[in-house]
Scaffold this active site. Structure first.
Site, short mmCIF file in Angstrom:
data_model
loop_
_atom_site.label_atom_id
_atom_site.label_comp_id
_atom_site.label_asym_id
_atom_site.label_seq_id
_atom_site.Cartn_x
_atom_site.Cartn_y
_atom_site.Cartn_z
N CYS A 2 0.72 -1.28 -0.14
CA CYS A 2 -0.18 0.18 0.31
C CYS A 2 1.21 1.32 -0.21
CB CYS A 2 -1.01 0.11 1.41
SG CYS A 2 -2.28 -2.21 1.34
N LEU A 47 -3.79 -1.25 -1.24
CA LEU A 47 -4.33 -2.55 -2.00
C LEU A 47 -4.73 -3.49 -1.72
CD1 LEU A 47 -3.27 -2.74 -5.35
CD2 LEU A 47 -1.44 -4.12 -4.28
N ASN A 70 2.37 -0.78 5.24
CA ASN A 70 2.91 -1.09 4.21
C ASN A 70 3.43 -2.17 3.87
OD1 ASN A 70 4.87 0.62 1.32
ND2 ASN A 70 3.41 -1.06 1.40
N GLY A 71 3.21 -3.48 3.44
CA GLY A 71 4.03 -4.74 3.00
C GLY A 71 3.64 -5.61 3.69
N THR A 307 20.73 2.42 -14.54
CA THR A 307 20.77 1.18 -15.00
C THR A 307 19.68 0.84 -14.50
OG1 THR A 307 21.71 -1.61 -14.94
CG2 THR A 307 21.53 -0.09 -12.45
N ARG A 310 16.69 1.96 -16.50
CA ARG A 310 16.97 0.43 -18.06
C ARG A 310 15.78 -0.41 -17.22
NH1 ARG A 310 23.18 0.86 -18.73
NH2 ARG A 310 23.36 3.30 -19.49
#
Length: 537
Positions: A2, A47, A70-71, A307, A310
């Site tokens: 979340c 979520l 959150n987790g 990176t 990317r």
């Protein structure tokens, strides 16, 4: 998974808090709550992954304590049993306020999972803030001109209201009144590797396999369908294959791969999907689609590191496809290269001590790079990612086995040293994976989605009269993000500056794995590869 946002001290403006919390609504598009607490506000973007009913709605309250997390807490059931906690619902995070009332500052040590947590004692106004052992879950904090303290999952919620925005450090907790408490460390990377003994080799292999199995097993429970990111490389393939073993042949299992047309990953991912019997989803994108999305990628992941951007770009594009198919949770192979010495530059480690210290530094900094990428690029579309290779018990195994066994020279495949050979051999049992995948050389994600991706990016920026670094920085500054939250330094193939110093003179200063020319199988002439192999014996 979340988004959390909090404000403390003085009078917090509710409208301002809600508006800023909504800047991370992609992290939790299913629900939103703003709750007044002593001296401040808690805002939560939800979520629905575990307990999708209203009983799983955060923040959670127990007596004078209010908490939001959150987790994912993988050991919540055992903790509930140990401490006699009886929850109203089935959320893995509902126990947090009651558990804190019982164990106090020991809270993060008791939790097995990935988390960023804020707890307030509504009687005293004291705060407790903590973050997991690696920084899998992002967390930022800052203060405004009037001295108010703010906390958020993403810095975009803070940069317009705070004078200074910083990363809340992983492995730490803060306890006390707002701005008057102290930071203390709760997790220490003080691993001592075992001394190598040939008679212990089989025990080491069994220990690795058992640790891998348990790490995947604990992360499978979910109230939404099981999905797996599958690059066709070793790490993600092991996670998906072990999940198949654990769930059994009748369970519906979905795998997801993305790349440019004819990307190296595709044929290997298809082989794994066929081997484990998954429902496989393959997505392609064009160079132009990737380039077009980069400004949004930088906005979502909040870094200018080349990176990371990317690799985040194809992952960001894939997250949209995964979310559109109804998935809220996937598992991934992130963290394996850091804990097992999987990057190609590890071939050049001068001794065991340097090898071990490099791995520790890579793990300590992972929240700047791969954890940030995986969490934010996927949650840009509301998809949570679980990472078994960063399970603390598996990390203890990885970082305490003899370092010698992790060096590419320890095990050779088809006459050449192979990175993560000890992990490959440990999992080379019971037809777990096709041999072509089990012994496939490391490819960094930004390479394996298609070599034309990085080459095309460089050419695009050259044609535009700028550089990749200049463009990334210009976008980062456009969004007013904090310069203190990105780590810089020389890097070759994702190394730290220490690892870069191992490289032979003339090695390209680029974070692509293909810059390690004498090791990367698609980059080096056969004579150079053989010279590298012979020189390492």
């Amino acid at each position: 998974m979340c988004g959390i946002f909090a404000c403390f001290g003085g009078k917090c403006d509710r409208r301002e808090a809600v508006d800023n919390a909504y800047k991370q609504n992609h992290r939790g598009p299913d629900d939103f709550c703003c709750l007044e607490v002593t001296g401040g506000l808690f805002c939560f973007n939800r979520l629905n992954v575990m307990d999708r009913t209203d009983l799983g709605r955060q923040p959670f309250v127990y007596q004078e304590y209010t908490a939001m997390t959150n987790g994912e807490i993988y050991n919540h059931k055992s903790l509930e049993a140990e401490f006699g906690i009886q929850n109203r619902g089935k959320s893995d995070c509902e126990l947090i306020p009651e558990l804190f009332s019982k164990v106090g500052e020991e809270l993060p040590k008791r939790l097995d999972g990935m988390f960023a947590t804020v707890v307030i004692n509504n009687k005293t106004g004291e705060l407790f803030i903590t973050r997991d052992h690696i920084g899998i879950i992002p967390l930022y904090w800052g203060t405004d001109t009037e001295g108010r303290l703010y906390i958020a999952s993403e810095q975009k919620c803070l940069v317009d209201i705070c004078e200074v925005v910083e990363i809340f450090p992983p492995r730490m907790y803060y306890h006390g009144p707002p701005k008057m408490g102290k930071l203390k460390q709760w997790y220490f990377m003080d691993w001592t590797p075992q001394v190598y003994a040939v008679e212990d080799e089989e025990k080491v292999y069994d220990r690795i396999y058992d640790g891998m199995y348990k790490a995947v097993e604990k992360m499978i429970p979910c109230d939404s369908p099981n999905g797996f990111l599958l690059s066709g490389g070793l790490d993600s393939s092991l996670v998906a294959a072990l999940a198949r073993r654990i769930l059994g042949p009748e369970h519906e299992l979905h795998t997801f791969t993305i790349g440019l047309e004819n990307a190296p990953d595709f044929k290997f991912a298809r082989a794994v999907a066929a081997h484990i019997g998954s429902i496989h989803h393959e997505f392609t994108y064009t160079l132009q689609e990737g380039v077009d999305s980069i400004p949004q990628v930088i906005h979502k992941i909040e870094t200018f590191n080349a990176t990371t951007i990317r690799s985040s770009t194809p992952q960001y594009l894939m997250s949209k496809k995964i979310a559109a198919r109804g998935f809220k949770m996937v598992m991934s192979g992130e963290g394996a290269d850091e804990a097992w010495g999987g990057y190609l530059y590890f071939h050049y480690a001068p001794n065991d001590e340097e090898f071990h210290e490099e791995m520790k530094d890579k793990l300590a900094d992972l929240h700047y790079y791969d954890c940030l990428r995986t969490n934010k690029s996927m949650l840009a579309s509301g998809v949570e990612v679980r990472v078994p290779f960063l399970d603390p018990d598996l990390l203890d195994i990885a970082m305490t086995i003899p370092v010698k066994m992790k060096h590419p020279n320890f095990i050779k495949h088809e006459g050449r040293p192979i990175e993560k050979g000890v992990l490959r051999k440990a999992c080379d049992r019971d037809n777990l994976l096709p041999k072509s995948v089990l012994w496939r050389q490391k490819e960094q994600f930004s390479d394996s989605v298609g070599y034309d991706w990085i080459d095309g990016l460089k050419q695009y920026y050259k044609d535009a009269g700028t550089t990749e670094e200049q463009f990334n920085m210009s976008m980062y500054k456009k969004y007013n993000f904090s310069m203190t939250t990105v780590k810089t330094g020389k890097s070759v193939a994702c190394s730290t500056p220490r690892g870069a110093s191992w490289m032979p003179e003339g090695t390209a200063n680029d974070e692509s794995g293909r810059s390690v020319l004498a090791v990367h199988q698609s980059s080096a002439p056969a004579s150079e590869k053989q010279e590298m192999i012979s020189g390492s014996e």
